[in-house]
Design a protein around this motif. Structure first.
Motif, mmCIF file in Angstrom:
data_model
loop_
_atom_site.group_PDB
_atom_site.id
_atom_site.type_symbol
_atom_site.label_atom_id
_atom_site.label_comp_id
_atom_site.label_asym_id
_atom_site.label_seq_id
_atom_site.Cartn_x
_atom_site.Cartn_y
_atom_site.Cartn_z
ATOM 1 N N LYS A 24 1.073 -1.324 0.536
ATOM 2 C CA LYS A 24 -0.412 0.141 0.080
ATOM 3 C C LYS A 24 0.872 1.417 0.517
ATOM 4 O O LYS A 24 1.204 1.699 1.176
ATOM 5 N N ARG A 115 7.875 -10.502 20.292
ATOM 6 C CA ARG A 115 6.049 -10.512 21.049
ATOM 7 C C ARG A 115 5.250 -10.785 20.009
ATOM 8 O O ARG A 115 4.264 -10.569 19.819
ATOM 9 N N GLN A 117 4.538 -10.197 17.044
ATOM 10 C CA GLN A 117 4.050 -8.672 15.742
ATOM 11 C C GLN A 117 4.085 -8.849 14.647
ATOM 12 O O GLN A 117 3.649 -8.951 13.659
ATOM 13 N N MET A 123 0.469 -13.748 8.860
ATOM 14 C CA MET A 123 -0.178 -14.071 8.898
ATOM 15 C C MET A 123 -1.705 -13.314 9.009
ATOM 16 O O MET A 123 -2.573 -13.487 7.915
ATOM 17 N N ARG B 77 -5.252 -16.191 3.534
ATOM 18 C CA ARG B 77 -4.911 -15.701 4.811
ATOM 19 C C ARG B 77 -5.373 -13.771 4.984
ATOM 20 O O ARG B 77 -5.760 -13.699 6.304
ATOM 21 N N ILE B 80 -8.489 -14.664 7.169
ATOM 22 C CA ILE B 80 -8.201 -15.271 8.501
ATOM 23 C C ILE B 80 -8.106 -14.184 9.287
ATOM 24 O O ILE B 80 -7.687 -13.820 9.159
ATOM 25 N N PHE B 84 -3.586 -13.770 18.423
ATOM 26 C CA PHE B 84 -1.945 -13.960 19.477
ATOM 27 C C PHE B 84 -2.124 -14.629 20.305
ATOM 28 O O PHE B 84 -2.569 -13.991 21.722
ATOM 29 N N ALA B 88 -0.488 -9.456 20.478
ATOM 30 C CA ALA B 88 0.540 -9.272 19.354
ATOM 31 C C ALA B 88 0.049 -7.766 18.421
ATOM 32 O O ALA B 88 -0.185 -7.392 17.343
ATOM 33 N N LEU B 89 -0.224 -6.759 19.164
ATOM 34 C CA LEU B 89 -0.333 -5.401 19.127
ATOM 35 C C LEU B 89 0.360 -4.529 18.981
ATOM 36 O O LEU B 89 2.201 -5.046 19.094
ATOM 37 N N PHE B 90 0.734 -3.782 17.362
ATOM 38 C CA PHE B 90 1.262 -2.791 17.255
ATOM 39 C C PHE B 90 1.977 -1.862 18.501
ATOM 40 O O PHE B 90 0.855 -0.577 18.772
ATOM 41 N N ASP B 91 3.215 -2.099 19.772
ATOM 42 C CA ASP B 91 2.906 -0.759 20.798
ATOM 43 C C ASP B 91 3.142 0.534 20.347
ATOM 44 O O ASP B 91 2.937 1.564 21.241
ATOM 45 N N PHE B 101 -5.522 -0.620 11.076
ATOM 46 C CA PHE B 101 -4.244 -1.983 10.551
ATOM 47 C C PHE B 101 -4.823 -2.540 9.578
ATOM 48 O O PHE B 101 -4.441 -2.433 7.821
ATOM 49 N N PRO B 102 -4.838 -3.689 9.787
ATOM 50 C CA PRO B 102 -5.653 -4.252 8.577
ATOM 51 C C PRO B 102 -7.031 -4.163 7.422
ATOM 52 O O PRO B 102 -6.189 -4.257 6.357
ATOM 53 N N GLN B 104 -6.690 -1.246 6.629
ATOM 54 C CA GLN B 104 -5.662 0.427 5.331
ATOM 55 C C GLN B 104 -4.805 -0.546 4.573
ATOM 56 O O GLN B 104 -5.175 0.003 3.302
ATOM 57 N N MET B 105 -5.066 -1.494 4.813
ATOM 58 C CA MET B 105 -3.896 -2.669 4.250
ATOM 59 C C MET B 105 -4.612 -3.425 2.606
ATOM 60 O O MET B 105 -4.175 -3.092 2.162
ATOM 61 N N PHE B 106 -6.250 -3.877 3.230
ATOM 62 C CA PHE B 106 -7.107 -4.766 2.515
ATOM 63 C C PHE B 106 -8.341 -4.302 1.863
ATOM 64 O O PHE B 106 -8.482 -5.578 1.481
ATOM 65 N N SER B 107 -8.149 -3.716 3.265
ATOM 66 C CA SER B 107 -10.219 -3.063 2.926
ATOM 67 C C SER B 107 -9.675 -2.992 1.078
ATOM 68 O O SER B 107 -8.945 -1.703 0.968
ATOM 69 N N ARG B 150 -9.103 -6.690 16.098
ATOM 70 C CA ARG B 150 -8.511 -6.563 14.957
ATOM 71 C C ARG B 150 -8.946 -7.496 13.841
ATOM 72 O O ARG B 150 -8.470 -7.185 12.566
#
Lengths: 247, 248
Positions: A24, A115, A117, A123, B77, B80, B84, B88-91, B101-102, B104-107, B150
């Motif tokens: 993107k 972690r 991520q 995934m 994927r 899916i 986790f 596994a969140l982005f700090d 995030f998903p 913005q990336m894929f929709s 998410r």
């Protein structure tokens, strides 16, 4: 030796994944500006401090070691300029950035790895290598040469201030020396080196951290390895590029 | 439906999964249980394609996922949602940015639609007022709920959970369990949960697979598991005094 070649191969496979087209464009551009700020803009202060003091020290050492009356005093300014342009503002700044930025990249990616991520990104269908590392490489290639130019400028000013405050040589001689027999290619040479060093500083720590497993201890080990290997490669490529570009 | 057919996985000489076959049904909570080190995380990661299997097939719907090239795997994927163990969140991103995030990336949504969907997901997990917070500023239970928000952002067909209740108190665990169950029915997902929390198993386990030393040792549902006549399973299920007292 087998391990060495194993890592060389693995590194290039990793780079093959990193150098893929971003999924993107708008997210990539946002990440790129974030990385320019983090890797480049946030390094300005350390580059400023080191460059101004190194410029001053080079100037004073040259001035106090010039005992032969036959050597003109403007050599002090000339020496400071060429030392900064040829070596300090590229190689030494790169070594410093490999410590600051390299450790930062290794700890950031290493933490993301342990972690889960990075697995989360994979995934979701995100190409994690490219998503995480490519903005760092482009940001480093863009911002590190600018830091080199900044360091050159500040270093020469550091020398000027040293001469001004100590009176080691007349200030006019210093200024004349910094202008004397200027070879513009020295700047090009320094910038070319810095581009190569930027690639090393941004990719070696990323590679070291991307394949770690375990916990916090492994992140520390990866960060240390990243800085050591980056520094060795910077010194190695410094010799190679100097031979290629100045011979 | 997800079908796992005779899969095996080894790490050098260590045979972690041995010829496992399982079926995970749509609209039901499918649980993988087993002791630590039994191979259930490797099984989950193999189903997800994080680990490459040595033998067998993994089939999503009617597509053989384990034999697809990376490009086709990518399409699966995107359907899916995965939560986790640690979230596994982005700090460095806020709660809202994590959920966005998903999208913005894929929709192909507009910005307004994406924001609307992200708000919907956060409301669905009862976190409507936490948009601006960072993952480090919220509790473990909230982190799990953000991870769930998410995971459901792209309306997934398949939902995976790795130890969703680890590190949570019993009350929060029940909240997460009920949320998982509700989302499974609401989104009609194939939900696969990897856990060793017996409370979750009894509460929401529609289909349960007990993995023992890398083998599929027992399958059944939450009622059958308490009456099963299987030594290794009983040792696992009734390991605690609480579970033994329930049995009595």
């Amino acid at each position: 030796m087998i391990t060495f070649f194993y890592h060389i191969g693995k590194y290039f496979l990793f780079m093959g994944k990193v150098l893929k087209k971003p999924q993107k464009a708008n997210i990539f551009i946002k990440d790129l500006f974030f990385e320019i700020e983090k890797l480049g803009i946030n390094s300005i202060i350390i580059v400023f401090i080191i460059s101004i003091f190194m410029g001053a020290v080079i100037t004073l050492q040259t001035a106090y070691n010039l005992e032969m009356p036959l050597i003109p005093l403007y050599v002090v300014g000339l020496g400071t300029r060429d030392s900064m342009f040829l070596e300090f503002s590229s190689t030494i700044i790169a070594l410093i950035l490999s410590g600051k930025v390299g450790a930062n990249i290794a700890s950031e990616i290493g933490t993301m790895k342990i972690r889960e991520q990075i697995e989360a990104l994979d995934m979701m269908g995100v190409r994690s290598e490219s998503h995480l590392v490519l903005p760092k490489i482009i940001a480093a290639i863009f911002s590190f040469p600018l830091l080199t130019l900044f360091s050159m400028f500040v270093g020469i000013w550091g020398g000027y201030l040293a001469v001004y405050f100590t009176g080691a040589i007349p200030i006019d001689n210093y200024i004349y020396g910094t202008h004397y027999y200027f070879i513009p290619f020295y700047i090009t040479y320094s910038l070319i080196k810095m581009v190569v060093f930027a690639i090393i500083i941004s990719t070696i720590p990323a590679y070291q951290a991307y394949y770690i497993s375990g916990g916090a201890l492994e992140i520390g080990v990866a960060s240390t390895k990243a800085v050591v290997y980056s520094s060795i490669l910077i010194l190695f490529f410094n010799v190679v590029l100097t031979q290629i570009l100045l011979s | 439906m997800i079908e796992v057919k005779n899969i095996s996985k080894s790490f050098e000489e260590n045979h972690v999964l041995k010829n496992i076959s399982l079926t995970f049904k749509r609209g039901e909570t499918n649980m993988i249980i087993g002791q630590s080190g039994s191979g259930k995380t490797v099984l989950l990661k193999s189903i997800l394609g994080i680990h490459t299997i040595d033998k067998g097939q993994i089939i999503y719907g009617d597509e053989v996922y384990s034999e697809m090239n990376n490009k086709n795997k990518q399409k699966i994927r995107e359907q899916i949602g995965m939560v986790f163990q640690g979230g596994a969140l982005f700090d460095s991103s806020t709660v809202f940015e994590n959920v966005m995030f998903p999208l913005q990336m894929f929709s192909s949504f507009t910005k307004t639609e994406m924001e609307k969907q992200a708000h919907f997901c956060l409301e669905r997990v009862n976190l409507e007022n936490s948009d601006h917070l960072y993952p480090g500023e919220v509790s473990g239970g909230m982190q799990k709920r953000i991870a769930i928000a998410r995971a459901i952002a792209l309306n997934p067909k398949y939902l995976f959970f790795d130890e969703p209740n680890s590190g949570l108190d019993p009350k929060t665990s029940i909240v997460i369990d009920n949320l998982i169950k509700d989302l499974t029915v609401e989104f009609n997902t194939v939900t696969v949960i990897n856990t060793h929390d017996m409370n979750s198993v009894v509460e929401i386990g529609d289909n349960i697979a007990f993995i023992y030393e890398g083998e599929n040792w027992w399958t059944g549902d939450s009622k059958e598991i308490l009456k099963a006549d299987n030594k290794e399973l009983n040792e696992f299920v009734f390991a605690t005094k609480l579970m033994r007292s329930i049995k009595k």
